[in-house]
Write a protein that holds these residues in place. Structure first.
Motif, short mmCIF file in Angstrom:
data_model
loop_
_atom_site.label_atom_id
_atom_site.label_comp_id
_atom_site.label_asym_id
_atom_site.label_seq_id
_atom_site.Cartn_x
_atom_site.Cartn_y
_atom_site.Cartn_z
N SER A 272 0.79 -1.28 0.27
CA SER A 272 0.05 0.06 0.16
C SER A 272 0.83 1.14 -0.03
O SER A 272 1.93 1.30 0.74
CB SER A 272 -0.94 0.01 1.23
OG SER A 272 -1.68 1.04 1.37
N ALA A 273 0.61 2.27 -0.91
CA ALA A 273 1.24 3.53 -0.80
C ALA A 273 0.48 4.63 0.27
O ALA A 273 1.38 5.45 0.72
CB ALA A 273 1.15 4.27 -2.02
N THR A 274 -0.25 4.03 1.34
CA THR A 274 -0.81 4.66 2.25
C THR A 274 -0.09 4.08 3.62
O THR A 274 0.18 2.79 3.86
CB THR A 274 -2.06 4.66 2.64
OG1 THR A 274 -2.79 4.96 1.11
CG2 THR A 274 -2.74 5.27 3.68
N PRO A 275 0.68 4.99 4.39
CA PRO A 275 1.40 4.43 5.47
C PRO A 275 0.36 3.84 6.56
O PRO A 275 -0.84 4.30 6.81
CB PRO A 275 2.11 5.77 6.04
CG PRO A 275 1.15 6.74 5.61
CD PRO A 275 0.66 6.39 4.23
N SER A 276 0.75 2.98 7.63
CA SER A 276 0.12 2.77 8.45
C SER A 276 0.09 3.76 9.73
O SER A 276 0.69 4.71 9.69
CB SER A 276 0.75 1.27 9.26
OG SER A 276 0.56 0.43 8.55
N ARG A 277 -1.14 3.41 10.48
CA ARG A 277 -1.30 4.40 11.71
C ARG A 277 -0.13 4.32 12.50
O ARG A 277 0.49 3.38 12.78
CB ARG A 277 -2.63 4.16 12.39
CG ARG A 277 -2.52 4.91 13.73
CD ARG A 277 -3.91 4.74 14.48
NE ARG A 277 -5.00 5.44 13.63
CZ ARG A 277 -6.25 5.40 13.94
NH1 ARG A 277 -6.52 5.09 15.43
NH2 ARG A 277 -7.04 6.11 13.41
N TYR A 278 0.75 5.63 12.96
CA TYR A 278 1.83 5.73 13.77
C TYR A 278 1.52 5.26 15.10
O TYR A 278 0.78 5.87 15.64
CB TYR A 278 2.63 7.09 13.43
CG TYR A 278 3.93 7.03 14.52
CD1 TYR A 278 4.87 6.28 14.09
CD2 TYR A 278 3.71 7.68 15.78
CE1 TYR A 278 6.03 6.37 14.90
CE2 TYR A 278 4.72 7.89 16.30
CZ TYR A 278 5.87 7.02 16.07
OH TYR A 278 7.11 7.06 16.81
N GLN A 279 2.00 4.14 15.45
CA GLN A 279 1.70 3.98 17.13
C GLN A 279 2.82 4.92 17.99
O GLN A 279 4.02 4.69 17.96
CB GLN A 279 2.03 2.45 17.26
CG GLN A 279 0.82 1.58 16.49
CD GLN A 279 -0.33 1.94 17.12
OE1 GLN A 279 -0.93 2.07 18.30
NE2 GLN A 279 -1.48 2.10 16.12
N SER A 301 -0.31 13.19 6.17
CA SER A 301 -0.25 11.85 6.02
C SER A 301 0.05 10.97 7.14
O SER A 301 -0.18 9.79 6.91
CB SER A 301 0.87 11.57 4.87
OG SER A 301 1.88 11.72 5.20
N VAL A 302 0.14 11.68 8.48
CA VAL A 302 0.38 10.65 9.55
C VAL A 302 -0.81 10.84 10.22
O VAL A 302 -1.65 11.61 10.63
CB VAL A 302 1.59 11.73 10.36
CG1 VAL A 302 1.72 10.72 11.76
CG2 VAL A 302 2.77 11.57 9.48
N SER A 303 -1.33 9.56 10.66
CA SER A 303 -2.38 9.04 11.58
C SER A 303 -1.66 8.64 12.93
O SER A 303 -0.82 7.63 12.80
CB SER A 303 -3.18 8.21 10.96
OG SER A 303 -4.12 7.85 11.89
N LEU A 304 -2.12 9.27 13.81
CA LEU A 304 -1.57 8.90 15.15
C LEU A 304 -2.32 7.73 15.99
O LEU A 304 -3.82 7.81 15.94
CB LEU A 304 -1.00 9.74 16.04
CG LEU A 304 -0.25 11.00 15.28
CD1 LEU A 304 0.25 12.08 16.27
CD2 LEU A 304 1.19 10.36 15.00
N GLY A 305 -1.75 6.76 16.52
CA GLY A 305 -2.62 6.05 17.45
C GLY A 305 -1.74 5.49 18.92
O GLY A 305 -0.61 5.61 18.97
N LEU A 306 -2.45 5.12 19.76
CA LEU A 306 -1.83 4.67 20.99
C LEU A 306 -2.25 3.30 21.45
O LEU A 306 -3.82 3.25 21.46
CB LEU A 306 -2.30 5.74 22.23
CG LEU A 306 -1.80 5.71 23.48
CD1 LEU A 306 -0.07 5.75 23.52
CD2 LEU A 306 -2.33 6.48 24.53
N GLY A 307 -1.58 2.25 21.36
CA GLY A 307 -1.94 1.00 21.60
C GLY A 307 -1.05 0.20 22.42
O GLY A 307 -0.13 0.92 23.08
N SER A 308 -0.74 -1.18 22.12
CA SER A 308 -0.01 -1.75 22.92
C SER A 308 1.45 -1.50 22.83
O SER A 308 2.20 -1.90 23.72
CB SER A 308 -0.32 -3.35 22.41
OG SER A 308 0.15 -3.63 21.10
N ALA A 309 1.84 -1.12 21.76
CA ALA A 309 3.24 -0.66 21.24
C ALA A 309 3.71 0.32 22.57
O ALA A 309 4.94 0.17 22.93
CB ALA A 309 3.61 0.21 19.96
#
Length: 450
Positions: A272-279, A301-309
């Protein structure tokens, strides 16, 4: 989820008592440096906490591209391509390298104009890149139906097989007298008289004159335990491979929604040319100021996430002794879950717009972590000149998703620095102390929007 299947490398049974250089990490940059060193008569041991090439070196797209390179790394990439062309002969192994050419399609007139500037930049290096009309671009991909305005085509861009390349080069190192030690994490570096004297591994100590840290996304953690700051974060990339596709194209293509290249097994690697959500992790906050210039360019183009990482990073020790079990022994191979919806969306675009792929089947999906620097330029450097740096300790890391193609040249430059030979390119853009010597830190200007 298991990652891609790698070609095997058999570890050497005995840990050497002494070598000239220890390489920490068995990715493509590490094994290419080892190859350069053994060819120069140096004794070398590669110590890999998991399996040779098992992290991002086998999980990338497999592209070896000159196009869309930061000007600061372009001379090194030119050298890298020259070395890739000869790598199978040098090693007596098969890496799958082919200078197949890559077509970069664009969907707007503004993007096509940006590609004209990119073509001009390539031509200044005597690289015969050219702009194609929509019709010319489609001629190379019969059955492809895309709403594009045109494309940039670079015949000097190529591809290799990530699951083959690092293992092949590691086997060549062994054949030339070097040693490879898998499931053998280096815990720390020892010094004597103010310079490197040994590494302590989980299996014992190896005395040496030099150490190269080529640990990918683990490099910051390893160096941090030595009191050396490498301002490095990580981001995730997603890839799938298909089963063999009859009548599929030979050419490699980049589209605003996907990237695709043929594999030696007759299938295709699609990304995919779309980046993953940045954890987000604790380091995201520690390094926020350093990464702010990059964030200003890329924030749309940056989507942020907060999770297990985030919580895994909190639990990971940042300091340990040589007698401790390290994080590298607790996690042998990083094998993140792919973003299935993201990668499948790209695959759906391929299937709906490209006739040979109408009935194509997914054979495997995987993800990998890329090590990213604030200016999106790698570090290939001695540590002298930074706080707690010591003579004999070197870094080759932070490739920001560009490392597979750059691996051969990075290995040559790292070996030049370690042996004191005249460097193959100007090493100053890759120096570690650029982050502390007052230099302006910023990503490439005029990033092409595709």
């Amino acid at each position: 989820m298991p990652g891609p299947k790698l070609d095997p490398v058999e570890s050497n049974t005995e840990l050497p008592k002494h070598v000239d250089v220890v390489i920490v990490g068995g990715g493509v940059a590490g094994v290419c440096t080892a190859l350069e060193l053994v060819e120069r008569g140096k004794t070398v041991a590669i110590c890999e906490k998991g399996q040779i090439g098992a992290e991002q070196s086998s999980r990338n797209w497999g592209w070896v591209r000159l196009t869309h390179r930061d000007p600061r790394e372009m001379p090194l990439m030119v050298e890298s391509v020259r070395l890739w062309k000869d790598i199978d002969r040098r090693t007596g192994q098969q890496t799958g390298y082919s200078q197949c050419g890559v077509t970069y399609t664009v969907a707007s007139e503004a993007a096509l104009e940006a590609e004209r500037h990119a073509a001009d930049a390539l031509q200044s290096y005597q690289i015969p890149a050219r702009i194609l009309s929509r019709e010319e671009a489609m001629e190379s991909f019969p059955g492809l139906s895309l709403d594009i305005k045109g494309a940039l085509y670079n015949p000097h861009d190529g591809r290799a097989e990530p699951q083959k390349a690092a293992p092949a080069i590691a086997r060549a190192v062994q054949n030339m007298g070097g040693s490879v030690h898998q499931n053998c994490a280096v815990r720390t570096v020892e010094t004597k008289g103010g310079k490197v004297s040994a590494v302590v591994t989980e299996r014992g100590t190896i005395s040496c004159e030099a150490v190269l840290v080529a640990g990918g996304v683990w490099s910051r953690l390893f160096l941090g335990n030595l009191g050396i700051d490498l301002p490095q974060l990580r981001t995730k990339g997603n890839v799938l491979r298909t089963e063999p596709v009859p009548d599929g194209p030979e050419g490699t293509v980049k589209h605003p929604e996907f990237a695709m290249r043929k594999r030696e097994d007759g299938g295709y690697t699609i990304a995919s040319a779309t980046p993953s959500r940045y954890q987000l992790t604790p380091d995201s906050f520690r390094l926020f100021a350093k990464f702010l210039p990059t964030l200003k360019n890329e924030w749309r183009s940056v989507s942020l996430g907060l999770g297990s990482a985030f919580f895994e990073a909190l639990r990971t020790p940042r300091h340990w002794k040589a007698t401790d079990v390290t994080p590298f022994e607790k996690t042998r191979v990083l094998d993140p879950e792919p973003d299935t919806a993201l990668i499948d969306k790209a695959f759906d675009v391929v299937k709906s717009s490209y006739a040979p792929f109408k009935d194509a089947k997914i054979a495997q999906r995987w993800a990998g972590y890329m090590d990213v620097m604030p200016d999106v330029v790698p570090v290939i450097s001695p540590t002298e000149g930074v706080k707690n740096g010591v003579p004999g300790l070197y870094v080759c890391s932070g490739f920001s998703g560009h490392g597979f193609g750059l691996g051969t040249g990075a290995g040559r430059l790292a070996a030049d620095l370690i042996t004191g030979q005249g460097p193959c390119v100007d090493p100053s853009p890759f120096r570690l102390h650029r982050f502390s010597d007052g230099a302006k830190i910023a990503p490439m200007e005029n990033i092409i929007q595709r």
